[in-house]
Design a protein around this motif. Sequence first.
Motif, mmCIF file in Angstrom:
data_model
loop_
_atom_site.group_PDB
_atom_site.id
_atom_site.type_symbol
_atom_site.label_atom_id
_atom_site.label_comp_id
_atom_site.label_asym_id
_atom_site.label_seq_id
_atom_site.Cartn_x
_atom_site.Cartn_y
_atom_site.Cartn_z
ATOM 1 N N SER A 56 35.273 54.205 46.850
ATOM 2 C CA SER A 56 36.377 53.638 47.610
ATOM 3 C C SER A 56 37.166 52.765 46.648
ATOM 4 C CB SER A 56 35.840 52.836 48.792
ATOM 5 O OG SER A 56 36.903 52.400 49.623
ATOM 6 N N SER A 57 38.079 51.970 47.173
ATOM 7 C CA SER A 57 38.910 51.149 46.291
ATOM 8 C C SER A 57 38.902 49.703 46.740
ATOM 9 C CB SER A 57 40.340 51.695 46.251
ATOM 10 O OG SER A 57 40.884 51.742 47.548
ATOM 11 N N VAL A 58 39.141 48.827 45.769
ATOM 12 C CA VAL A 58 39.201 47.387 45.971
ATOM 13 C C VAL A 58 40.612 46.929 45.646
ATOM 14 C CG1 VAL A 58 38.331 45.140 45.201
ATOM 15 C CG2 VAL A 58 36.776 47.114 45.338
ATOM 16 N N GLY A 59 41.221 46.179 46.541
ATOM 17 C CA GLY A 59 42.517 45.580 46.272
ATOM 18 C C GLY A 59 42.329 44.147 45.833
ATOM 19 N N LEU A 60 42.813 43.798 44.651
ATOM 20 C CA LEU A 60 42.712 42.441 44.119
ATOM 21 C C LEU A 60 44.111 41.845 44.029
ATOM 22 C CD1 LEU A 60 41.277 40.061 42.695
ATOM 23 C CD2 LEU A 60 41.494 41.345 40.550
ATOM 24 N N PHE A 70 43.398 34.431 35.620
ATOM 25 C CA PHE A 70 43.297 35.550 36.555
ATOM 26 C C PHE A 70 42.794 36.819 35.868
ATOM 27 C CE2 PHE A 70 46.425 32.737 38.624
ATOM 28 C CZ PHE A 70 45.722 32.495 39.791
ATOM 29 N N SER A 71 43.139 36.993 34.600
ATOM 30 C CA SER A 71 42.645 38.193 33.916
ATOM 31 C C SER A 71 41.134 38.130 33.739
ATOM 32 C CB SER A 71 43.340 38.368 32.565
ATOM 33 O OG SER A 71 43.063 37.290 31.694
ATOM 34 N N GLU A 72 40.582 36.932 33.526
ATOM 35 C CA GLU A 72 39.127 36.820 33.402
ATOM 36 C C GLU A 72 38.445 37.021 34.759
ATOM 37 O OE1 GLU A 72 37.622 33.625 30.924
ATOM 38 O OE2 GLU A 72 39.506 33.589 29.784
ATOM 39 N N ILE A 73 39.043 36.499 35.825
ATOM 40 C CA ILE A 73 38.523 36.781 37.173
ATOM 41 C C ILE A 73 38.561 38.280 37.442
ATOM 42 C CG2 ILE A 73 39.097 36.588 39.627
ATOM 43 C CD1 ILE A 73 39.814 33.656 39.111
ATOM 44 N N ALA A 74 39.689 38.910 37.107
ATOM 45 C CA ALA A 74 39.810 40.358 37.322
ATOM 46 C C ALA A 74 38.731 41.117 36.565
ATOM 47 C CB ALA A 74 41.200 40.832 36.892
ATOM 48 N N GLY A 75 38.410 40.631 35.359
ATOM 49 C CA GLY A 75 37.355 41.269 34.590
ATOM 50 C C GLY A 75 36.030 41.276 35.330
ATOM 51 N N GLY A 76 35.705 40.163 36.006
ATOM 52 C CA GLY A 76 34.464 40.106 36.778
ATOM 53 C C GLY A 76 34.478 41.047 37.968
ATOM 54 N N GLN A 89 42.598 48.069 42.416
ATOM 55 C CA GLN A 89 44.061 48.035 42.374
ATOM 56 C C GLN A 89 44.488 46.580 42.358
ATOM 57 O OE1 GLN A 89 45.986 50.323 45.438
ATOM 58 N NE2 GLN A 89 47.933 49.238 45.227
ATOM 59 N N ILE A 90 45.246 46.167 41.343
ATOM 60 C CA ILE A 90 45.612 44.762 41.162
ATOM 61 C C ILE A 90 47.068 44.542 41.562
ATOM 62 C CG2 ILE A 90 45.790 42.844 39.530
ATOM 63 C CD1 ILE A 90 43.608 44.153 37.867
ATOM 64 N N CYS A 91 47.296 43.520 42.384
ATOM 65 C CA CYS A 91 48.639 43.132 42.829
ATOM 66 C C CYS A 91 48.929 41.705 42.381
ATOM 67 C CB CYS A 91 48.751 43.214 44.347
ATOM 68 S SG CYS A 91 48.450 44.846 45.040
ATOM 69 N N GLY A 113 39.093 49.608 50.800
ATOM 70 C CA GLY A 113 37.932 49.195 51.585
ATOM 71 C C GLY A 113 37.657 47.711 51.498
ATOM 72 N N VAL A 114 38.118 47.077 50.397
ATOM 73 C CA VAL A 114 37.848 45.661 50.144
ATOM 74 C C VAL A 114 39.123 45.002 49.664
ATOM 75 C CG1 VAL A 114 36.478 44.006 48.807
ATOM 76 C CG2 VAL A 114 35.469 46.202 49.449
ATOM 77 N N ILE A 115 39.370 43.781 50.124
ATOM 78 C CA ILE A 115 40.470 42.964 49.594
ATOM 79 C C ILE A 115 39.889 41.674 49.041
ATOM 80 C CG2 ILE A 115 42.541 41.637 50.152
ATOM 81 C CD1 ILE A 115 43.240 43.742 52.227
ATOM 82 N N ILE A 116 40.221 41.370 47.786
ATOM 83 C CA ILE A 116 39.867 40.113 47.142
ATOM 84 C C ILE A 116 41.166 39.379 46.836
ATOM 85 C CG2 ILE A 116 38.707 38.995 45.196
ATOM 86 C CD1 ILE A 116 36.769 40.615 46.828
ATOM 87 N N ILE A 117 41.268 38.116 47.248
ATOM 88 C CA ILE A 117 42.449 37.303 46.922
ATOM 89 C C ILE A 117 41.994 36.172 46.015
ATOM 90 C CG2 ILE A 117 44.367 35.944 47.807
ATOM 91 C CD1 ILE A 117 44.007 37.361 50.472
#
Length: 333
Positions: A56-60, A70-76, A89-91, A113-117
């Motif tokens: 599935s996909s994760v929206g960040l 934010f790039s280091e958070i995205a890395g995790g 998918q990064i917004c 399936g997942v949203i991370i803010i």
Amino acid sequence: MDVAEAAGVSLATASRSLTGRDGVSEEVASRVRQVAASLGYVVNPYARTLAGGASSSVGLVVHQVDDPYFSEIAGGVIQVAGEQGLMVQICHSGRDPHYELRQIRHLIAQRVGVIIIAGSGYDDPRTEAETKAELTAFQNLGGRVAVIGRHALGVDAVLPDNEAGGFALGAHLLSLGHRHLAVAAGTGGLTTVTDRMAGVLRALRSLGLDPSSLPVVHTDFTRDGGCRAAEQILRDHPDTTAIIALNDAMAMGVLSVLRGLKISVPKKMSVVGFDDVSVAADLAPSLTTVRLPMTDMGRMALELALKPPSTRARRRSTGHTLVVRDSTGPPRR
């Protein structure tokens, strides 16, 4: 069919509303989702794919893509997603709550399936209300949500140690003998700024100093914002001996201005940041800052979102570490 009848729309409209497809106004789609939630109806594109282990996909959603924080958070987030066979998918919201909401709705329409803010919330609860409602509806339909640095959205959250970190920075500079401090504070109205400032002010009060005399300059929470804040502090408060930048990006801007004016750091001016992004140790001089475990924060957020749903929102604190480097020293005599 029960949802369509209760909402007063056709079966096709109800289906498009619940699956996020085009062809339905946001007003109608929101009403259908609310009716579905009140009836206990769950659309399972999210729940089925996650529970069944299928990809599935994760929206960040992050405030600023090119900020190392934010790039280091995205890395995790990406690490955990890779382990689970998920795509990310990064917004980019640009710290605009209205644009952030549009990004969230876009991700829902894309059937993630997942949203991370990730990124600060907003002091005004009315600003957060629509986002909270959208995320609640998404969860009621089987989606998973977790946030980083947000207090008031009613979902699983990873909470950076902002207030305690601000106190550590203020106490460090005060222990060196600085009494003429100034703050490059970042955008007003952000809870991250409010919390970090609260820690700095608590450090002043702990020594019986008057917090109201502390110069605070609000600019963008970016390197360019740090440049503008430093210029204003030097112009309006020439007796300043230490500048507290409330993130490392702003601290980089402060150091750039001081370097251009040949103001020696830390001999003539001490500078501190917050976050400890990967380049902080490589700056000249290396930056004294508060370290947050940013990659781990991204991992923690997605791991929370992938846990079985809980009846109460879960909270995870990050802790913090004061990292003293070459950008701070005693004030000039």
